[in-house]
Structures are given as structure tokens and as C-alpha cells.
Write a protein that holds these residues in place. Structure first.
Motif, PDB file in Angstrom:
ATOM      1  N   ILE A  97       0.831  -1.204   0.000  1.00  0.00           N
ATOM      2  CA  ILE A  97       0.000   0.000   0.000  1.00  0.00           C
ATOM      3  C   ILE A  97       0.865   1.252   0.000  1.00  0.00           C
ATOM      4  O   ILE A  97       0.599   2.210  -0.746  1.00  0.00           O
ATOM      5  CB  ILE A  97      -0.947   0.005   1.223  1.00  0.00           C
ATOM      6  N   VAL A  98       1.903   1.266   0.845  1.00  0.00           N
ATOM      7  CA  VAL A  98       2.812   2.419   0.884  1.00  0.00           C
ATOM      8  C   VAL A  98       3.444   2.633  -0.489  1.00  0.00           C
ATOM      9  O   VAL A  98       3.541   3.763  -0.983  1.00  0.00           O
ATOM     10  CB  VAL A  98       3.905   2.225   1.965  1.00  0.00           C
ATOM     11  N   SER A  99       3.870   1.538  -1.121  1.00  0.00           N
ATOM     12  CA  SER A  99       4.484   1.633  -2.437  1.00  0.00           C
ATOM     13  C   SER A  99       3.510   2.187  -3.475  1.00  0.00           C
ATOM     14  O   SER A  99       3.823   3.145  -4.199  1.00  0.00           O
ATOM     15  CB  SER A  99       4.975   0.247  -2.877  1.00  0.00           C
ATOM     16  N   LEU A 100       2.317   1.609  -3.541  1.00  0.00           N
ATOM     17  CA  LEU A 100       1.339   2.031  -4.547  1.00  0.00           C
ATOM     18  C   LEU A 100       0.865   3.455  -4.314  1.00  0.00           C
ATOM     19  O   LEU A 100       0.751   4.250  -5.251  1.00  0.00           O
ATOM     20  CB  LEU A 100       0.147   1.067  -4.545  1.00  0.00           C
ATOM     21  N   LEU A 101       0.576   3.786  -3.044  1.00  0.00           N
ATOM     22  CA  LEU A 101       0.101   5.130  -2.730  1.00  0.00           C
ATOM     23  C   LEU A 101       1.160   6.174  -3.068  1.00  0.00           C
ATOM     24  O   LEU A 101       0.865   7.211  -3.674  1.00  0.00           O
ATOM     25  CB  LEU A 101      -0.272   5.215  -1.246  1.00  0.00           C
ATOM     26  N   THR A 102       2.404   5.898  -2.684  1.00  0.00           N
ATOM     27  CA  THR A 102       3.481   6.846  -2.965  1.00  0.00           C
ATOM     28  C   THR A 102       3.682   7.022  -4.461  1.00  0.00           C
ATOM     29  O   THR A 102       3.880   8.140  -4.947  1.00  0.00           O
ATOM     30  CB  THR A 102       4.802   6.360  -2.320  1.00  0.00           C
ATOM     31  N   ALA A 103       3.639   5.918  -5.205  1.00  0.00           N
ATOM     32  CA  ALA A 103       3.836   5.991  -6.655  1.00  0.00           C
ATOM     33  C   ALA A 103       2.732   6.807  -7.320  1.00  0.00           C
ATOM     34  O   ALA A 103       3.008   7.633  -8.201  1.00  0.00           O
ATOM     35  CB  ALA A 103       3.881   4.586  -7.243  1.00  0.00           C
TER      36      ALA A 103
END
Length: 428
Positions: A97-103
Motif C-alpha cells: 500500500i505504501v508503495s502504490l500510494l506513494t507511486a
């Protein structure tokens, strides 16, 4: 090369070395370098002004103001907490989630702004549910640089490339976004495996996460609604560029003015606190130094060398641009490299007699993705490392580089396949 060319090159390399060593802040070192080039006559005042890419500066300034106003509503913090709560506190799901949200955020905001918004939330949530924050901070950085690859406004190198190459917002959505998605999935999967032993599930702490009311993070709902409407209009303006023929910088600056008027906030405070003036000074100084290198003949000489090494082999020239860009940008700030190399590409393509578009795409991919290699590759990396240190979490250069360089190789391999497909009409 002439004496002026050697002096210009020495000044530029000295600026890079001083910035990397930490002796001076990047903006300060760049401003001194630009001033020296003007003082010794390498670039005239008229050439210095002409070298500044006003479209990029205007786009950055406008988006900084828009994002600054939007952040005052609490929307970004709300989205982060809501996204992470969906995971139920499970570390690997939080990681994704952190990866997708940040991207996603980095695709539509500049990546420095994104990490400044997301990092405090990630650190707080990791403390709340007793997780080691390092894996989440690292993937946040990787994702910010990868997500920024996807759009024209996501990462400064893309703004520089698009301004010279004439690529539109839609061109990036069609060409760069699919590549960024593939790279993001591969890098997140690899990094998750790399740090899996540091992500332990804590059931008791996960219950505390469920008690957090993210709705309270929306501190100004009317402002949020106004800001979202303006942001949607900005994105429409970007995508409709080919129809209305209005430059992205004009759209961003107009949106900034409208939002300041609608927000009823203190415009002096917004412009003072949320516009990253050191970043703008860095960009302006960098463009002037690039103009000096061009005027002194350094760029032409570099193009001649590269063309002679890859002459007659378009596929080697295209892949060479990608890998040189990617590897060099692991140790040299990708903004600085792009501002210089984008001028070299025009000369390379002209001398080789090939379409320059694949070379520009190779530069954009390499510069953005290579930024994940070390601290020095991208501005967001240094910002987060400094922020984490203030919170008591020290990320060493060695630990960052060990994971970062592997992700760069993964990213460049995927980008190589993509760029060969994009440029198939040139080399087949």
C-alpha cells in the motif's frame, strides 16, 4: 576542447562534488557555479537568461503552490491512513500500500513533495503498530522515483525532457506510465523479499490501528473540495494540451492563482513556506551552467565522443543512453544530469541521422529510475534520509546503496525491453 570549455567543465564537476560531499547545500553550490561561469565570461547575461527553461520553472512553482494549499486540508494524510487501515496491520500488505500510494501521488505531484507528505505518516503508523520503519521508508523512496517516471509532472527530469523534446502530458501517459507500472511491481516484489525478515506482524498493535479515526485528519473540508476541483481542472488542462495549446506552466500558474484566491489562506505564508525556493534557485542555476557548457562547446564535444563510440548502431545508441543515464544518475543528481545530457541528445541524433525521440525516452527512463541507486541520485532521497535522521532513524549510505543498486538494475532491464519496443522502427 578550448580553455573556456575546460574551465566550464571544471566548474560544473566541482559543483557536483561539493554538493555530494555535503560541504555546501546543492542550491548554494549551483548558484556559485552559475555565477562563476558568468563572471569569467563563459556565458553572457543574455545567454544566461535564454538558457533558463521558463516552462519548467513556471510548472514547478505553480504545482508547489497548488500542492501547498491542498496539503493544508489534510487530504494526503487521510488517504495514507485509510489505505493502510485496509490492510488490517499486516506488514506485507502495508508495504504494498505504501508503495502504490506513494507511486500514485508521485505521478501527479513532484516526488519531493510526496515524500514530505507521506514520510511523517509512515513513521507515525510504524510506531503505532510496532513495525521497523526502514523497509517502508526505503520502498517509499523507490516508489516515489518510479511513480515520478510515469507522467510529465511527476519528476523534474521529465519536465526538462518534455520541454526540449516536445512530449505532451498524454505522451507520458501512453509511453512512460505502462513502463513505470511494470517496474513498480517488480521493484516492490523484490524489495519486499529483501526486507521480509524485518517485517513482523504484531496483532496487538494492529488493533490500535483500527482505533485511529482518519476522518479527523481532514482539518478543512471546504478547502479540500475546492483544491480537488482545481487539481482535476489542472489535470484536464495538462491532458488537453494538444487541443488548447496552452503550456503546462501556464495551466499550473493559473491554477495556483485561482486556488490562492479561493482558499482565503494567507498567500504570503503559502508562497513563503510551501514554495521550495532553494529548489527553484537550483534549477535556474543549473540551466545557466548547462547554457555555459553548451556555449563553451563541452556538450558538442561530449556528443562527438558518444556518437563515435556508437556510430552506425542506433540500438547501441539508444540502450547506451538508457544505461549511461541510469548508472550515472545513481551518483549524480538526476536533475543536473538531465539538464546537461538533454542537450547532448539533440547533437547525437543530428550527427547520427536518427529520430531523437527514442533517445529522449531513454534519457527520461534512465534519469528517473537511476535515482534509486544512492542518496545522491534524487533530491527526494536526501530529503527523506535527513528527515528520518531527525526522528532518530539513521539510514547508512551502504545499506541504502546495497538495496538501491539492485533495484536500479531490475528497473533498467525492464526499461531496456520497453525502449527496444518503443524504438523498433529505428533499429529494425
Amino acid at each position: 576542447m578550448t580553455l573556456h570549455a575546460w574551465v566550464a567543465l571544471i566548474i560544473f564537476l566541482s559543483v557536483i562534488a561539493v554538493s555530494a560531499s555535503g560541504l555546501l547545500k546543492t542550491a548554494t553550490a549551483s548558484l556559485i557555479g552559475a555565477s562563476l561561469m558568468a563572471a569569467v565570461g563563459i556565458v553572457s547575461p543574455e545567454e544566461a537568461v535564454a538558457a533558463i527553461d521558463h516552462n519548467t520553472i513556471g510548472l514547478l512553482t505553480g504545482m508547489m503552490i497548488v500542492v501547498g494549499v491542498l496539503s493544508k486540508s489534510g487530504l494526503f494524510q487521510f488517504l495514507a491512513v485509510r489505505s493502510i487501515k485496509i490492510t488490517g496491520g499486516r506488514p506485507m500488505l502495508i508495504f504494498w500500500i505504501v508503495s502504490l500510494l506513494t507511486a500514485v501521488l508521485s505521478a501527479f505531484l513532484d516526488n519531493v513533495t510526496t515524500v514530505l507528505l507521506v514520510t511523517p505518516v509512515v513513521l507515525s503508523l510504524c510506531e503505532l503498530i510496532a513495525l521497523d520503519p526502514l523497509p517502508f521508508i526505503i520502498i517509499e523512496l523507490f516508489a516515489s522515483n518510479i511513480g515520478g517516471t510515469a507522467t510529465l509532472i511527476g519528476d523534474p527530469p521529465n519536465m526538462i525532457v518534455s520541454s526540449v523534446a516536445g512530449f505532451s502530458f498524454n505522451d507520458f501517459l501512453v509511453t512512460a506510465a505502462p513502463v513505470a507500472i511494470l517496474v513498480l511491481c517488480a521493484v516492490t516484489a523484490y524489495t519486499g523479499m529483501y526486507y521480509k525478515d524485518r517485517m513482523k506482524f504484531n496483532a496487538d498493535a494492529a488493533k490500535q490501528l483500527a482505533d485511529v479515526d482518519e476522518r479527523k485528519l481532514i482539518v478543512n473540508k471546504p478547502l479540500m473540495i475546492k483544491s480537488v476541483v482545481v487539481m482535476v481542472c489542472v489535470l484536464i488542462g495538462f491532458t488537453a494540451h494538444s487541443i488548447v495549446h496552452i503550456e503546462p506552466s501556464v495551466v499550473a500558474l493559473a491554477a495556483a492563482g485561482i486556488l490562492l484566491a479561493l482558499s482565503l489562506l494567507d498567500e504570503k505564508s503559502i508562497i513563503h513556506d510551501d514554495v521550495e525556493w532553494p529548489t527553484l534557485i537550483y534549477f535556474i542555476s543549473l540551466f545557466i551552467m548547462a547554457g555555459g557548457l553548451k556555449a563553451a562547446g563541452v556538450i558538442t564535444s561530449a556528443a562527438d565522443v558518444l556518437v563515435s563510440l556508437m556510430a552506425g548502431r542506433p540500438i547501441v545508441m539508444i540502450l547506451g543512453t538508457l544505461w549511461v543515464s541510469g548508472l550515472v544518475c545513481t551518483v549524480i543528481n538526476n536533475i543536473a544530469f538531465t539538464a546537461i545530457f538533454v542537450q547532448i541528445i539533440a547533437s547525437m541524433a543530428q550527427e547520427a541521422g536518427i529520430d531523437a525521440a527514442p533517445l529522449y525516452w531513454a534519457l527520461a527512463f534512465g534519469a528517473c529510475l537511476g535515482g534509486n541507486g544512492t542518496y545522491f541520485g534524487a533530491a527526494a532521497n536526501a530529503v527523506v534520509v535527513d528527515f528520518a535522521a531527525k526522528e532518530g532513524m539513521h539510514i547508512t549510505f551502504a545499506s541504502f546503496t546495497k538495496a538501491g543498486m539492485k533495484t536500479v538494475f531490475i528497473s533498467l532491464l525492464i526499461a531496456s525491453a520497453a525502449i527496444l519496443f518503443i524504438s523498433r522502427s529505428v533499429w529494425m
